[in-house]
Scaffold this active site. Structure first.
Site, short mmCIF file in Angstrom:
data_model
loop_
_atom_site.label_atom_id
_atom_site.label_comp_id
_atom_site.label_asym_id
_atom_site.label_seq_id
_atom_site.Cartn_x
_atom_site.Cartn_y
_atom_site.Cartn_z
CD GLU A 326 -1.29 -0.45 3.74
OE1 GLU A 326 -2.43 -0.99 3.41
OE2 GLU A 326 -0.80 -0.16 4.76
CB CYS A 327 0.65 4.48 0.34
SG CYS A 327 1.07 6.02 0.19
#
Length: 460
Positions: A326-327
């Site tokens: 994520e991210c």
């Protein structure tokens, strides 16, 4: 037990400084405090951890239901003599900027926490009393039990105190003077991380001593005492026989919730930490991979220079090792990553996109993310709450998931998912959606059973 929530009229009022000073002072008094942060912030809990030496937890009423937050708060305060929760933004600022949902006030009301309001009196006097009265009366119940004047001299505090107490009916407990030697620097995501401040312990000590000298701590503790004896300590989660999941954790990958890791452990994972900056390969026993957010753009040169780790991750993900990225972790799986000076460096190349600085905050805030088909974490038609906060973007964000902004018609497609992968910018909160952790761990368990052995990624 001592329980309180530190709130303010707006961001930039000094909540983190006051919270850390309080935690340090409470610890010195032998109260064994624990800490919390309202909202999805990753950085402030790092400061709490630096004070206490134990995890700080997030309490987010968009990412988790009220009942879940209440249970989490009971569990994480067990065995402690004090609990300090740092608020988010202004007292009532919640989802969409137009509601009080998931605001500091919402958390205080849900957990029945007295609020200590931190205000900067610079440039105002009687008007400050009007503002405080407005904050107290804007929603019922009014939760404000005391006031601390931040960035305020003892002389000014003594001058304002009788007027503010007369006009608001709320005790002014004292002040925290202007202390440039104890200030925390800022970056676009907020404060610099605690690990980047070399003399943090000394700064925290300065803050705590100043708070003790200038604040009626005995009165503060009296206002925040709920009369309940501390509960028994939280039972230890046994993870010795869990399925190994490799978790990236270093300066480049530092945005992870303590409660996400705990939820993975409760689902049956054994967490094995590694550093994409310094280690040469994934842990050989890994049956799953978690690449959280952080600042890979600040460490692009070192990440790219570690070619053995890049190859190890690429091989693992391509061999369908169950992976959640994520991210920052999503950027790491891309072809390349450009830093703030314009230098572009190769990354793992698992995904087709290249990361670049957008020059502005991109797709900021909460959202509801839905799936069009079954995958590693999601089931078709299922929607889960997420949040985004990043200044870097990708040339290829994916189209496998859909995010809709709350209270808005705005939405976008994003993410790459499969039966072994979740890779996207949105951050997930496993503590509020434990089924995601259970599916991740189940996939890692199936991977271990299917492989029949532990892959040694160094051999590729």
């Amino acid at each position: 037990m001592i329980r309180m929530l530190i709130a303010a009229p707006a961001s930039g009022s000094g909540k983190t400084s006051v919270t850390c000073a309080l935690l340090t002072a409470l610890q010195k008094r032998g109260l064994d405090p624990c800490a919390f942060k309202c909202g999805p912030d990753y950085i402030d809990p790092m400061f709490h951890r630096s004070v206490l030496g134990v995890e700080s937890h997030n309490l987010d009423l968009f990412l988790a239901e009220e009942t879940a937050a209440q249970e989490q708060f009971r569990r994480w305060t067990a065995g402690h003599g004090a609990a300090v929760c740092e608020g988010v933004m202004g007292l009532y600022d919640g989802v969409g900027g137009t509601t009080d949902r998931a605001s500091a006030w919402h958390v205080a009301r849900t957990l029945d926490l007295p609020v200590i309001l931190v205000v900067r009196p610079k440039g105002t006097s009687l008007t400050l009393a009007a503002q405080i009265r407005g904050l107290q009366e804007f929603r019922k119940p009014g939760c404000i039990r005391g006031i601390i004047l931040n960035d305020c001299t003892a002389m000014l505090c003594a001058h304002l105190k009788p007027m503010l107490e007369r006009e608001t009916g709320i005790p002014v407990l004292g002040c925290l003077p202007h202390l440039p030697e104890a200030a925390f620097g800022n970056r676009h995501l907020g404060l610099y991380t605690a690990a980047e401040i070399q003399d943090l312990t000394e700064r925290l000590d300065v803050l705590a001593k100043a708070l003790e000298r200038n604040t009626d701590m005995d009165r503060l503790l009296e206002l925040c005492e709920d009369g309940a004896a501390p509960s028994a300590a939280k039972p230890h989660t046994e993870t010795g026989n869990g399925v190994p999941i490799a978790v990236a954790r270093d300066e480049a990958f530092c945005f992870m919730y303590a409660e996400t890791l705990e939820t993975l452990e409760q689902a049956g994972a054994k967490l094995v930490f590694f550093s994409p900056l310094r280690d040469r390969a994934l842990p050989p026993e890994a049956c799953g991979l978690y690449l959280p957010g952080g600042y890979p753009e600040l460490y692009g040169e070192k990440l790219s220079a570690n070619g053995e780790m890049l190859a190890s991750v690429q091989t693992a993900v391509n061999r369908k090792l169950p992976t959640v990225a994520e991210c920052g972790g999503f950027l790491y799986l891309g072809k390349s990553l450009r830093d703030g000076q314009g230098t572009e460096r190769p990354m793992t190349g698992v995904l087709p996109g290249s990361g670049f600085p957008a020059g502005k905050l991109v797709r900021f805030g909460y959202g509801m993310m839905s799936a069009g088909s079954d995958s590693l974490l999601f089931r078709k038609g299922e929607a889960v709450p997420v949040h985004e906060f990043h200044y870097w973007d990708s040339t290829e964000n994916g189209q496998d998931l859909r995010v809709e902004k709350p209270l808005s018609s705005r939405g976008w497609d994003c993410g790459f998912v499969s039966d072994s992968l979740y890779a996207a910018f949105p951050h997930l909160y496993f503590a509020g959606q434990p089924q995601l952790a259970e599916r991740f761990v189940m996939a890692a368990r199936r991977y271990r059973e299917k492989s029949g052995m532990t892959w040694n990624w160094k051999s590729f």
